[in-house]
Design a protein around this motif. Structure first.
Motif, short mmCIF file in Angstrom:
data_model
loop_
_atom_site.label_atom_id
_atom_site.label_comp_id
_atom_site.label_asym_id
_atom_site.label_seq_id
_atom_site.Cartn_x
_atom_site.Cartn_y
_atom_site.Cartn_z
N LYS A 183 30.50 24.90 35.88
CA LYS A 183 29.81 25.57 36.89
C LYS A 183 29.90 27.21 36.36
O LYS A 183 30.68 28.07 36.53
N THR A 184 28.90 27.32 35.46
CA THR A 184 28.84 28.61 34.61
C THR A 184 28.56 29.88 35.53
O THR A 184 28.81 31.03 35.27
N ASP A 185 27.48 29.60 36.34
CA ASP A 185 27.01 30.76 37.26
C ASP A 185 28.31 31.13 38.27
O ASP A 185 28.55 32.33 38.23
N GLU A 186 28.96 30.22 38.75
CA GLU A 186 30.29 30.75 39.53
C GLU A 186 31.12 31.41 38.79
O GLU A 186 31.91 32.33 39.20
N ALA A 243 30.48 32.98 36.08
CA ALA A 243 30.19 34.39 35.55
C ALA A 243 30.39 35.24 36.71
O ALA A 243 30.90 36.58 36.30
N ALA A 244 30.01 34.71 38.00
CA ALA A 244 30.65 35.72 38.87
C ALA A 244 31.97 36.36 39.06
O ALA A 244 32.10 37.38 39.23
N ALA A 271 24.83 35.00 31.11
CA ALA A 271 24.89 35.31 32.32
C ALA A 271 25.84 36.48 32.79
O ALA A 271 25.87 37.34 33.77
#
Ligand code: NAD
Ligand code: MG
Length: 333
Positions: free
Chosen positions: A43-46, A48-49, A73
């Motif tokens: 879960k790279t987007d999560e 990154a956040a 990201a």
């Protein structure tokens, strides 16, 4: 310790249910905690956040593709170094700029990082029960040799830990047996003939806890409690005959210690993982967790019943595996 004596924490499995709850508790205490490392699998987007919020020194993901996705990201001036793979998890868990490791990876994949944290003498907050089920005596030896502080995060084991004195040498004399409570999951009262038709969505719809999908399914079959019996055997050094399980559908009592003298000690609370997580983070102190409080004037019933072996045949496998030659619990896992 980091800036102004803050505990420097690595959260392994930061995008998961326990990982996010850990960050929620730490966010309430910026004076006490700093995040040095965050890890996730895919879960790279999560992640990154989370890196933008927490600005950890290191982030670890599954492989080179995920690492590339995470790097792109993140802002160009990000302070976070991105690493990937199981070796990187071990390095982070043992790193000198980490004081405490929240082990919240799911499954046996978390074992090596836990062993690395144990060997490096970290404060090891263990949610990842499968690592202990698989590692068994070797895991406990690594804790002892490394001088690590092993703190249970699983709510039942935290409950028992909270009922016991801090001096571990007293535990064996104190305890007659322990009682792990189990909710019975979503299928506790479902007609057995209909169980072959349940859907994954029904299986993960736990009545009391919001958790990751694997542990939710394990709770529906009570395999989770089987893993917890094995986890308790190692955490508290108890032979299996001193570990009992009772179904308590309300999940208010999180587990109990039955003492030599007939006293029974229980830990109670609303079902919220932030309570055991906060205790792991602050032990031997206590800090605000964010959990809502129990209201005894609104609590009308606490029920208890024995687990039905025909409905939950997996539970007995824990006792069988603990009696079998070493390694059987890893096979069971
Ligand atoms: P989850 O599925 O919500 O999160 C798992 C985390 O591990 C994610 O961050 C994921 O990216 C990471 N991960 C998954 N596979 C990985 C791999 N192969 N390598 C590296 N990282 C990987 O799980 P969860 O519900 O948070 O549970 C985590 C652990 O805590 C489990 O062992 C579970 O039994 C235990 N636990 C959870 C709860 C709960 O309330 N969720 C309660 C008690 C114990
Ligand atoms: Mg549990």
């Amino acid at each position: 310790m980091g800036v102004a004596g803050r505990l420097r924490v690595a959260v392994l499995g930061a995008t998961g249910s326990v990982g996010l709850n850990t960050l929620d508790v730490m966010a309430r205490h910026p004076d006490r905690f700093e995040v040095t490392a965050l890890t996730a699998h895919r879960k790279t987007d999560e992640l990154a956040a989370l890196c933008r919020t927490w600005r950890p020194r290191v982030a670890v993901v599954a492989g080179p593709d995920e690492a590339e996705a995470l790097r792109s990201a993140l802002p160009v001036d990000a302070v976070t170094e991105v690493l990937h793979g199981p070796r990187a998890l071990e390095e982070v868990a043992a790193h000198e700029m980490v004081d405490a490791v929240m082990a919240a990876i799911v499954g046996a994949a978390g074992l090596r990082a836990c062993m690395a944290a144990a060997a490096a003498g970290k404060r090891l907050m263990l949610a990842n029960k499968e690592a202990l089920v698989v590692g068994g005596a070797l895991f406990m030896q690594a804790v002892q040799r490394g001088g690590a502080t092993l703190l249970p995060i699983d709510s039942e084991h935290s409950a028992i830990f909270q009922c016991l004195p801090t001096d571990r040498s007293l535990w064996n004399d104190w305890i007659d047996h322990i009682v792990l409570t189990a909710s019975g999951g979503p299928f506790r009262t479902r007609a057995p003939a209909t169980l072959s038709a349940v859907t994954p969505e029904e299986a993960v719809a736990h009545p009391n806890w919001v958790m990751g999908r694997k542990i939710s399914v394990d709770s529906a079959t009570m395999m989770n409690k089987a893993l917890e019996v094995i986890e308790a055997r190692w955490l508290f050094g108890l032979e299996p005959s001193r570990i009992r399980v009772v179904i308590h559908p309300q999940s208010i009592i999180h587990s109990m210690v039955a003492c030599r003298d007939g006293s029974v000690l229980a830990q109670l609370g609303t079902p919220d993982m932030r309570v055991p997580i906060a205790y792991g983070l602050s032990f031997p102190e206590r800090i605000e967790s964010g959990a809502s409080r129990l209201d005894f004037t609104r609590m009308n019933d606490l029920q208890f019943e024995p687990p039905d072996p025909a409905r939950f045949p997996g539970l007995q496998l824990a006792y069988d595996a603990l009696r079998a030659p070493e390694g059987a619990t890893a096979v069971l896992n």
